[in-house]
Design an enzyme around this catalytic site. Sequence first.
Site, PDB file in Angstrom:
ATOM      1  N   CYS A  52      -2.158   8.853   2.707  1.00  0.00           N
ATOM      2  CA  CYS A  52      -1.906   8.353   1.350  1.00  0.00           C
ATOM      3  C   CYS A  52      -3.114   8.640   0.473  1.00  0.00           C
ATOM      4  O   CYS A  52      -3.011   8.650  -0.747  1.00  0.00           O
ATOM      5  CB  CYS A  52      -1.534   6.884   1.360  1.00  0.00           C
ATOM      6  SG  CYS A  52      -2.732   5.891   2.181  1.00  0.00           S
ATOM      7  N   GLU A  81       0.888  -1.165   0.000  1.00  0.00           N
ATOM      8  CA  GLU A  81       0.000   0.000   0.000  1.00  0.00           C
ATOM      9  C   GLU A  81       0.921   1.208   0.000  1.00  0.00           C
ATOM     10  O   GLU A  81       1.432   1.612   1.033  1.00  0.00           O
ATOM     11  CB  GLU A  81      -0.890  -0.074   1.244  1.00  0.00           C
ATOM     12  CG  GLU A  81      -2.199   0.646   1.088  1.00  0.00           C
ATOM     13  CD  GLU A  81      -2.135   2.006   1.706  1.00  0.00           C
ATOM     14  OE1 GLU A  81      -1.876   2.961   0.935  1.00  0.00           O
ATOM     15  OE2 GLU A  81      -2.309   2.120   2.922  1.00  0.00           O
TER      16      GLU A  81
HETATM   17  C1  UN1 Z   1      -3.087   5.843   4.831  1.00  0.00           C
HETATM   18  O1  UN1 Z   1      -2.962   7.053   4.704  1.00  0.00           O
HETATM   19  O2  UN1 Z   1      -2.078   5.075   4.753  1.00  0.00           O
HETATM   20  O3  UN1 Z   1      -8.917   6.328   3.876  1.00  0.00           O
HETATM   21  C2  UN1 Z   1      -4.355   5.154   5.179  1.00  0.00           C
HETATM   22  C3  UN1 Z   1      -8.277   6.959   4.727  1.00  0.00           C
HETATM   23  C4  UN1 Z   1      -7.935   6.240   6.007  1.00  0.00           C
HETATM   24  C5  UN1 Z   1      -6.723   5.385   5.821  1.00  0.00           C
HETATM   25  C6  UN1 Z   1      -5.549   6.065   5.201  1.00  0.00           C
HETATM   26  N1  UN1 Z   1      -9.054   5.443   6.407  1.00  0.00           N
HETATM   27  O4  UN1 Z   1      -7.927   8.118   4.576  1.00  0.00           O
END
Ligand code: UN1
Length: 508
Positions: free
Chosen positions: A296, A262
């Site tokens: 992310c 990821e």
């Molecule tokens: C991340 O930034 O690695 O969808 C995960 C989202 C959160 C998870 C982010 N539930 O922004």
Amino acid sequence: MSQPLPSPAAHAREILARLGVTGLSADGGSLVRSPIDGQVMAHVAFDDARAIEAKVASAARAFRAWRCVPAPRRGELVRLLGEELRAARADLAALVTLEAGKIASEGAGEVQEMIDICDFAVGLSRQLHGLTIASERPGHAMRETWHPLGPVAVISAFNFPVAVWAWNACLALVCGDPVIWKPSEKTPLTALATQALLDRAIARFGEDAPAGLSCVVLGGRDAGERLARDPRVPLVSATGSTRMGKALAPVVAERFGRSILELGGNNAMIVAPSADLSLALRAIVFSAAGTAGQRCTSLRRLIVHESLVDKLGDAVAAAFARLPAGDPRQDGVLLGPLVDKAAYEAFVHALDQARADGAEIIGGERLNLADAPDAFYVRPALAHLPAPTAGMARETFAPLLYVVPYAEFDEAVAMQNDVPQKLSSCVMTNDVREAEAFMGPWGSDCGIANVNIGPSGAEIGGAFGGEKETGGGRESGSDAWKQYMRRQTATVNYSGALPLAQGVRFDL
Ligand code: UN1
């Protein structure tokens, strides 16, 4: 916004003591700083090669026992973890804020995400369903079964220091797999606190839980590589930069291990002429400036119909300028710090690059909060460009939002897709044809495609992840659990004959 707060270091000490976290070194080792003030909160000792070896060996031993515990009973352990998390919710959330710099509500949201995945995994522990398959041979039965896989390494990033572990660990545990967790060097304290909560759940669960079922490995890149190379670890689930994933994936693949990656995102929003602009504005500000742009899933590219670009750009710039910034523990603050100096430097570099590409930049200045010269708070920046640039194809983990106009919807979709990262995307439209097209086969090519909400803040029930430079993995909900198990096809012959498949004759 002015109640006096303890220093992050004192605040962290108080919480760690309450949660029963031990084993912090008094000095030496690796320094853990709070992004709130840039000061040292604690010291932790990294695991050396021997310590890592012992932890992996112990996880491999634990697997032999845990795989035989019935899955619904394994679910009971995750149910108890959910109880511990509910009881410690406020402390763990505050520690997330201290270590990652998120505002209080987002710290709490992160712990809620852990609780949600616990509930999901408990239900799943009674639904690890296989298949029965019609055999072509008389008197034969076929079935597909899912079995535990083995120890799972979870390598997590600073920005979701505990929730991403929970996505992986809760599924792994109900699937029959021990968990070895290497958190980011920037956020070891939340990992140690979470492990302490899981240890409590394990103690309540009783002796069905073998020693070594879950551990934390503290270390840097070397520690991650060691886990990636180890054939006793059949699955490595890693969250972080595309660069990290590129280095890790071949190491795991070389020994035919499995990885769930990821990695980077470069998430866009298309704002179409029919969009509800007040909804769009709120979605933009939360997803671009929330978590100081360090998700992310953060919004990085805004692709706006040319008829709206000035009006919407002005509204976003005004909202960015008004966002209350400061110590993320304070009520009312919506904009916390960047994680560290390197993150600030990357932000400045990306702004310089955009300027060199002819962007008009609004915002982006450093906020010198009087009592925190070693912390890095910035005003979110808008970079207006007439058309996409090469710089826009790179992910900068900070609140920098590029804005480009479009004329035709197809062109907007092509722009949205024209980056190598494929995590999240969204369209703001009230035109059903645009919405459906965006989610259709020639629409967004991301793992997540939303309509009338921003790209961030996904719920745990869906599969989370995306293609290409995002790494291709899927975590969390839907059928992501299957990656944590091995699939077996079994054929049983209950006839007295031995017919061969495909009608092959082999008469002796
Ligand atoms: C991340 O930034 O690695 O969808 C995960 C989202 C959160 C998870 C982010 N539930 O922004």
